[in-house]
Design an enzyme around this catalytic site. Sequence first.
Site, mmCIF file in Angstrom:
data_model
loop_
_atom_site.group_PDB
_atom_site.id
_atom_site.type_symbol
_atom_site.label_atom_id
_atom_site.label_comp_id
_atom_site.label_asym_id
_atom_site.label_seq_id
_atom_site.Cartn_x
_atom_site.Cartn_y
_atom_site.Cartn_z
ATOM 1 N N ARG A 1 -84.469 -24.520 -88.934
ATOM 2 C CA ARG A 1 -85.075 -23.398 -89.674
ATOM 3 C C ARG A 1 -86.589 -23.536 -89.705
ATOM 4 O O ARG A 1 -87.307 -22.535 -89.655
ATOM 5 C CB ARG A 1 -84.507 -23.304 -91.087
ATOM 6 C CG ARG A 1 -84.986 -22.072 -91.846
ATOM 7 C CD ARG A 1 -84.249 -21.882 -93.154
ATOM 8 N NE ARG A 1 -82.962 -21.241 -92.991
ATOM 9 C CZ ARG A 1 -82.736 -19.946 -93.140
ATOM 10 N NH1 ARG A 1 -83.737 -19.117 -93.418
ATOM 11 N NH2 ARG A 1 -81.532 -19.451 -93.007
ATOM 12 N N GLU B 1 -84.901 -17.813 -102.024
ATOM 13 C CA GLU B 1 -85.821 -18.733 -101.363
ATOM 14 C C GLU B 1 -87.181 -18.151 -100.992
ATOM 15 O O GLU B 1 -88.210 -18.823 -101.169
ATOM 16 C CB GLU B 1 -85.158 -19.314 -100.107
ATOM 17 C CG GLU B 1 -84.007 -20.240 -100.413
ATOM 18 C CD GLU B 1 -83.283 -20.713 -99.164
ATOM 19 O OE1 GLU B 1 -83.342 -21.913 -98.863
ATOM 20 O OE2 GLU B 1 -82.676 -19.870 -98.480
#
Length: 773
Positions: free
Chosen positions: A307, A722
Amino acid sequence: MKDIEHESGVYHVTGEARYIDDLLVNERLLYGRVLYSKVSHGKIIACNIDAANELPGVKAILTHKDIPGPNQMGPVIHDELVLAKDRVTFIGQAIFLIAADSEEIAIEAEKLIEIKYKELPSILSIKDAIKKGKLIQPARKIETGDVDNSFSKAENIIEGELEIGGQEQWYLETQIALAMPGEGKELLVYSSTQHPSETQALIAEVMNLPKMEVEVQIRRMGGAFGGKETQANHVAIWACLLSKATGCPVKVRLFRDDDQIMTGKRHRFLMQYKAAFDKRGIIDAIHVVQHTDAGAATDLSMAILERAMMHADNAYYIPNMCIVGKAWFTNLPSNTAFRGFGGPQGMACMEQIIDRIGRMLKKDPADIRKINFYQNKKRNRTPYGQKVENNRLEPIFKTLLKTSEYKKRRTEINSFNANNEFFKKGMAFTPVKFGISFTTSFLNQAGALVHIYKDGTVLVNHGGTEMGQGLHTKIGQISAMELGIDIKNVKVNATTTAKVPNTSATAASAGTDLNGMAVKNATDKLKDRIGKRACEAFNEKLPKNGKRTKATDIRFANNTVYDLAHPKRKTAFHNAVLDAYFNQISLSATGYYKTPDIHFDRDKGKGKPYYYFAFGMAVTEILLDTLTGHFTNVRTDILHDVGDSLNLRLDIGQIEGGYIQGMGWCTTEELKWDDKGNLLNHSPDTYKIPNIQDIPKDFRVAVLKGYPNAEKTIRRSKAVAEPPLMLAFSCWLAIKDAISAVHEHQIEPMYSLPATNEVILLSIDDLKKRISL
């Protein structure tokens, strides 16, 4: 319906909210304690537990030899021991488990256990790991365009390194589990876990049991932030081992200091980058090598690194880009998930590059950001090949530029800095583009089980977990809105593997997206059944020539089931439910959802790993005392993309909390180890998380209006958990802007993350030395 409070809010305030440590068990409850390694790398030469075993009240002391199944608890790769054998690889590694009548007795027993080590050389930093070539897994690469050719023709090139620190999750409730033996082989485990199904699977494996014998349940966690995605498994497994050995319920709760010493953090990174750009500031190429500290076991490091690589571009189109990711072994606790899951580290390097380009070209970095943003019809492909659709960068930038009065304040700040020697102001305008979905595609699935009772009340079970973020509140809202009833008639149950099996972690900001759609699938089935019966009931009352109700015209709203074409034909929801029951129609349904049209080929580094992107931007202004390194967050303006918000109260709270947590990572939360691998700041008096004094004096948070998410999402909302954390880069770079103002932005400051007082003062001192040369 959308403006409701957190479902546990009142319970939190009154103290009625039950956490695992509040559960009443019985007089047979034992307390578990973990004896862990005090050296970072060494051989266990000898140990003696005789004196501890003889202590009154000690019921069991277990070693790796007492494990019924495999001595492994790695969640992805089995490279993490449940209990150390003859060697330890980090301070905090579990060696012995103790069960006693009280915590005090367990602590005394620990003191009586003797262990002798032969200490071995340790690897304690990324640079040491690189020197020794100690990769934990093979390197990965994502590449697009022709980077080498671009650099050969570049007008301007910058290169450098950026050191990025880790971060302690610092959940209020430390790691905890309560294991209760049942009939035969049964185990009921209350675990403060984000991933009950994984906890169940690993317990079953270690205990050599089929999964059907293990139930894992969690009503709520007292915070998690990723730290309980995999590492809650450890405590749950240890509790189960002690429970099985003693035949008694056993609770293991880590003391705060032990929790911080034993558990993994946000990953440290060392970024090595090179960027090519023209005189306007348009970036043509970037090459970046992302080195990360995995710790002593793999855990989720490769997914986190992946990621980070996928977010190395952040919000900017880079036509030629090469991203290499390397995860390194160190003799420290295995680092793990933390809000953002690698995305923040990847973005930090990109924002540093943009900031440097602006300074080198004597331009406002905000203008450099704008001209490099992803666009709609062109310049819209990520380095891994995904098209950036429903791009909200332009409307957010345009709106926030105006509402934050950025240009006006920039002029005022320049004037202030010109007239003040020891106080400097800084400001930064930074964006976020964050992909929503698990990058491991098969994890993008969820299940639900919905019951409607004869009185019309609804009990919802789903696979997501509540950790304070409000997931259960949103799931309750979705259920109520889909069934057309009041939220007071819906209850969301504790999460348990006995009701919804094979679930994914509540992570990747996908909790509401996945579980909400699974619940919708279940309620759609129930509405179909109830609706068809209601249609029959309406038609049974009609005269022979009356216009019949069609099943497709049945609607659910305002606690009523009615005929859209003939609104006077209606019945109360609870009456429709009761009628369905009397007609032998099932009022219970499972639901399932899998995210469509996502895929990623890791070997090629190409695909569409994300279902959509969430966007946001922030402007932060700070005041810096250049003599002490202390700064004040004067004002922060945030505009964030939440689609069509399911619950504005919760979403605003997530945005505010995410920014503040990110600000802590970027400024004060420094992890310090000595040369033996001891964590030096493992308590709240030495590890500095943000407090009320750190909140911006003027904090303005808004959501982007009029831009719903794509149609095939849950009520066209977007994930919020997030992405807001990375808005804190505006604070980090505002501090750098103030440092740079010490010498009128003529020299690029030495900088790293977090920007602690020490980093700030060393950077200012370095500027002074360089300007005098």
